[in-house]
Every structure is written in C-alpha cells, then in structure tokens.
Write a protein that holds these residues in place. Sequence first.
Motif, PDB file in Angstrom:
ATOM      1  N   ALA A 268       0.850  -1.192   0.000  1.00  0.00           N
ATOM      2  CA  ALA A 268       0.000   0.000   0.000  1.00  0.00           C
ATOM      3  C   ALA A 268       0.885   1.241   0.000  1.00  0.00           C
ATOM      4  O   ALA A 268       1.863   1.312   0.747  1.00  0.00           O
ATOM      5  CB  ALA A 268      -0.917   0.009   1.218  1.00  0.00           C
ATOM      6  N   VAL A 269       0.516   2.191  -0.845  1.00  0.00           N
ATOM      7  CA  VAL A 269       1.189   3.486  -0.917  1.00  0.00           C
ATOM      8  C   VAL A 269       0.086   4.533  -0.885  1.00  0.00           C
ATOM      9  O   VAL A 269      -0.832   4.490  -1.715  1.00  0.00           O
ATOM     10  CB  VAL A 269       2.015   3.638  -2.216  1.00  0.00           C
ATOM     11  N   ALA A 270       0.157   5.460   0.073  1.00  0.00           N
ATOM     12  CA  ALA A 270      -0.906   6.458   0.183  1.00  0.00           C
ATOM     13  C   ALA A 270      -0.361   7.742   0.784  1.00  0.00           C
ATOM     14  O   ALA A 270       0.591   7.726   1.560  1.00  0.00           O
ATOM     15  CB  ALA A 270      -2.057   5.921   1.031  1.00  0.00           C
ATOM     16  N   GLY A 271      -1.001   8.842   0.410  1.00  0.00           N
ATOM     17  CA  GLY A 271      -0.620  10.146   0.930  1.00  0.00           C
ATOM     18  C   GLY A 271      -1.836  10.998   1.213  1.00  0.00           C
ATOM     19  O   GLY A 271      -2.869  10.864   0.557  1.00  0.00           O
ATOM     20  N   VAL A 272      -1.677  11.857   2.188  1.00  0.00           N
ATOM     21  CA  VAL A 272      -2.740  12.777   2.590  1.00  0.00           C
ATOM     22  C   VAL A 272      -2.244  14.194   2.339  1.00  0.00           C
ATOM     23  O   VAL A 272      -1.135  14.560   2.734  1.00  0.00           O
ATOM     24  CB  VAL A 272      -3.088  12.584   4.084  1.00  0.00           C
ATOM     25  N   ASP A 273      -3.063  15.014   1.658  1.00  0.00           N
ATOM     26  CA  ASP A 273      -2.650  16.380   1.336  1.00  0.00           C
ATOM     27  C   ASP A 273      -2.818  17.315   2.533  1.00  0.00           C
ATOM     28  O   ASP A 273      -3.253  16.890   3.606  1.00  0.00           O
ATOM     29  CB  ASP A 273      -3.388  16.900   0.099  1.00  0.00           C
ATOM     30  N   GLU A 274      -2.490  18.579   2.322  1.00  0.00           N
ATOM     31  CA  GLU A 274      -2.528  19.560   3.414  1.00  0.00           C
ATOM     32  C   GLU A 274      -3.930  19.795   3.960  1.00  0.00           C
ATOM     33  O   GLU A 274      -4.098  20.229   5.093  1.00  0.00           O
ATOM     34  CB  GLU A 274      -1.911  20.876   2.941  1.00  0.00           C
ATOM     35  N   SER A 275      -4.948  19.504   3.156  1.00  0.00           N
ATOM     36  CA  SER A 275      -6.325  19.688   3.631  1.00  0.00           C
ATOM     37  C   SER A 275      -6.846  18.470   4.396  1.00  0.00           C
ATOM     38  O   SER A 275      -7.983  18.463   4.851  1.00  0.00           O
ATOM     39  CB  SER A 275      -7.250  19.999   2.452  1.00  0.00           C
ATOM     40  N   GLY A 276      -6.006  17.433   4.528  1.00  0.00           N
ATOM     41  CA  GLY A 276      -6.411  16.250   5.280  1.00  0.00           C
ATOM     42  C   GLY A 276      -7.128  15.197   4.458  1.00  0.00           C
ATOM     43  O   GLY A 276      -7.721  14.274   5.011  1.00  0.00           O
ATOM     44  N   LYS A 277      -7.070  15.322   3.125  1.00  0.00           N
ATOM     45  CA  LYS A 277      -7.747  14.360   2.234  1.00  0.00           C
ATOM     46  C   LYS A 277      -6.708  13.448   1.571  1.00  0.00           C
ATOM     47  O   LYS A 277      -5.585  13.865   1.284  1.00  0.00           O
ATOM     48  CB  LYS A 277      -8.524  15.094   1.135  1.00  0.00           C
ATOM     49  N   ILE A 278      -7.112  12.229   1.305  1.00  0.00           N
ATOM     50  CA  ILE A 278      -6.237  11.283   0.611  1.00  0.00           C
ATOM     51  C   ILE A 278      -6.140  11.718  -0.839  1.00  0.00           C
ATOM     52  O   ILE A 278      -7.137  11.751  -1.557  1.00  0.00           O
ATOM     53  CB  ILE A 278      -6.785   9.848   0.712  1.00  0.00           C
ATOM     54  N   ASP A 279      -4.938  12.079  -1.277  1.00  0.00           N
ATOM     55  CA  ASP A 279      -4.757  12.536  -2.650  1.00  0.00           C
ATOM     56  C   ASP A 279      -3.949  11.556  -3.498  1.00  0.00           C
ATOM     57  O   ASP A 279      -3.771  11.760  -4.698  1.00  0.00           O
ATOM     58  CB  ASP A 279      -4.110  13.924  -2.679  1.00  0.00           C
ATOM     59  N   TYR A 280      -3.466  10.491  -2.880  1.00  0.00           N
ATOM     60  CA  TYR A 280      -2.700   9.478  -3.616  1.00  0.00           C
ATOM     61  C   TYR A 280      -2.885   8.149  -2.903  1.00  0.00           C
ATOM     62  O   TYR A 280      -2.698   8.060  -1.682  1.00  0.00           O
ATOM     63  CB  TYR A 280      -1.212   9.855  -3.625  1.00  0.00           C
ATOM     64  N   ILE A 281      -3.269   7.116  -3.650  1.00  0.00           N
ATOM     65  CA  ILE A 281      -3.433   5.801  -3.043  1.00  0.00           C
ATOM     66  C   ILE A 281      -3.298   4.719  -4.108  1.00  0.00           C
ATOM     67  O   ILE A 281      -3.887   4.821  -5.188  1.00  0.00           O
ATOM     68  CB  ILE A 281      -4.787   5.675  -2.288  1.00  0.00           C
ATOM     69  N   ARG A 282      -2.479   3.730  -3.823  1.00  0.00           N
ATOM     70  CA  ARG A 282      -2.269   2.573  -4.700  1.00  0.00           C
ATOM     71  C   ARG A 282      -2.135   1.340  -3.820  1.00  0.00           C
ATOM     72  O   ARG A 282      -1.409   1.360  -2.817  1.00  0.00           O
ATOM     73  CB  ARG A 282      -0.990   2.717  -5.530  1.00  0.00           C
ATOM     74  N   ILE A 283      -2.806   0.259  -4.211  1.00  0.00           N
ATOM     75  CA  ILE A 283      -2.766  -0.981  -3.432  1.00  0.00           C
ATOM     76  C   ILE A 283      -2.571  -2.157  -4.382  1.00  0.00           C
ATOM     77  O   ILE A 283      -3.345  -2.332  -5.328  1.00  0.00           O
ATOM     78  CB  ILE A 283      -4.085  -1.194  -2.649  1.00  0.00           C
ATOM     79  N   GLY A 284      -1.539  -2.963  -4.133  1.00  0.00           N
ATOM     80  CA  GLY A 284      -1.300  -4.184  -4.888  1.00  0.00           C
ATOM     81  C   GLY A 284      -1.444  -5.381  -3.974  1.00  0.00           C
ATOM     82  O   GLY A 284      -1.034  -5.337  -2.812  1.00  0.00           O
ATOM     83  N   ILE A 285      -2.040  -6.451  -4.497  1.00  0.00           N
ATOM     84  CA  ILE A 285      -2.293  -7.654  -3.686  1.00  0.00           C
ATOM     85  C   ILE A 285      -1.770  -8.882  -4.432  1.00  0.00           C
ATOM     86  O   ILE A 285      -2.020  -9.048  -5.625  1.00  0.00           O
ATOM     87  CB  ILE A 285      -3.800  -7.815  -3.382  1.00  0.00           C
ATOM     88  N   THR A 286      -1.064  -9.736  -3.716  1.00  0.00           N
ATOM     89  CA  THR A 286      -0.559 -10.988  -4.269  1.00  0.00           C
ATOM     90  C   THR A 286      -0.905 -12.148  -3.339  1.00  0.00           C
ATOM     91  O   THR A 286      -1.265 -11.930  -2.184  1.00  0.00           O
ATOM     92  CB  THR A 286       0.976 -10.920  -4.497  1.00  0.00           C
ATOM     93  N   GLY A 287      -0.808 -13.365  -3.864  1.00  0.00           N
ATOM     94  CA  GLY A 287      -0.956 -14.559  -3.043  1.00  0.00           C
ATOM     95  C   GLY A 287      -2.352 -15.141  -2.933  1.00  0.00           C
ATOM     96  O   GLY A 287      -2.497 -16.321  -2.674  1.00  0.00           O
TER      97      GLY A 287
END
Length: 191
Positions: free
Chosen positions: A105-124
């Motif tokens: 999982a890769v995610a970021g929250v911007d200055e306003s407190g909202k998630i502005d970037y999110i990527r999720i990869g799943i294996t197995g």
Amino acid sequence: QATSQVGDIQIRNSGTVGGNIAHGDPVADLTAPAFALDAELIIRGEDGQETMSIDGFILGPLITMIPENSVIVGVRFSIPPKHAKSTYLKYFHPATGYPVVGVAAVAGVDESGKIDYIRIGITGVGEVAYRASTVEEKLLGTEPTFESIQRAAQHAAEDGDMGSDLFASAEYRENLAKVYVERALTKVLLG
C-alpha cells in the motif's frame, strides 16, 4: 520491505526484481509492490527492446506476456509524492514462507487532510496479483479515518479472483485480503 521477504537469503542474493515478476508466480512477493507502484517492465528480445506495463502482463499462474527468447532487463516504478507512505504486509504460509496474502500500500494525505494518492497491490490470494482499484476509488479524496478504511477494505477482493487450495479456501483468502488491506492502509494513513 517486500524484497526482504522474498524466499531465503540465497534466493535474495541471486534473484532479481525482474526475474521475480517475469516468473508470473501467483505467490511472488514483488508483484504486489509492482502493481502499487505502476511498474513498467523493460524487455529485451530478438527484435529489440520494448516496455510493458505490469497491468495485463501476468496472464495466469506462471504465464506472462514476455515474448519468447526475451528477458526483463529493467523495471521502472512510479515515484509516489514525497508525502506518501508505503508498506508491505504479508501473511506467511507456515510451510513455505510464500504469501497467502501480500499487500503493498502506498498512500498520501494532502494539506487539507484528504487522501490525494493511493495505490494498493495484492498478491498470493489468487492465480494472479492485482491492483485493488475499488478500494482506492472508495478512499481517494476522503479524510482517512479508521471507519472509512475499514469500510473500503471490505472491497479488497473485488478486483481479483480468489484461489483455493488445501491450506486456505477462497473465502478465507478473501477475508485475509480484507484484513491485510485494512492493516496496511491503517499503517500508512493513520500510523
């Protein structure tokens, strides 16, 4: 985090990122981060060099789009924004150490407190690794809370097909995908 969990020390010292992905193994650790970081594979063959996206590269167990007599000579990953955090969590199969589920999982929250970037990869969990796009869509642009992460994680299995074997049923793998997506997102968004 993911590369430190691939196989054993001998495999880690002789294997490559490209080789781990090119094998098309349903339980390869590095396919989850490859999906989470929008990997591009640089492939060299008899007819020259080409670039392929990880999306659609793995067709089935041990079956990929790599042309015959070709080899992956490089892997490029998208660089997340500086404010993004990442993690790789894995539920180890007790006999093999392979992931019954592995979540990058890769995610970021911007200055306003909202998630502005999110990527999720799943294996197995199935015959091919996948990106959990539905979970991403549920959270993008929202304020991260434990409740919103928990609700979104319930969609972790929707973009992939769950496998079943003697160790774990499809229902068990689906539950593991949800639990590990929730844990990974909690770690990167609230931790």
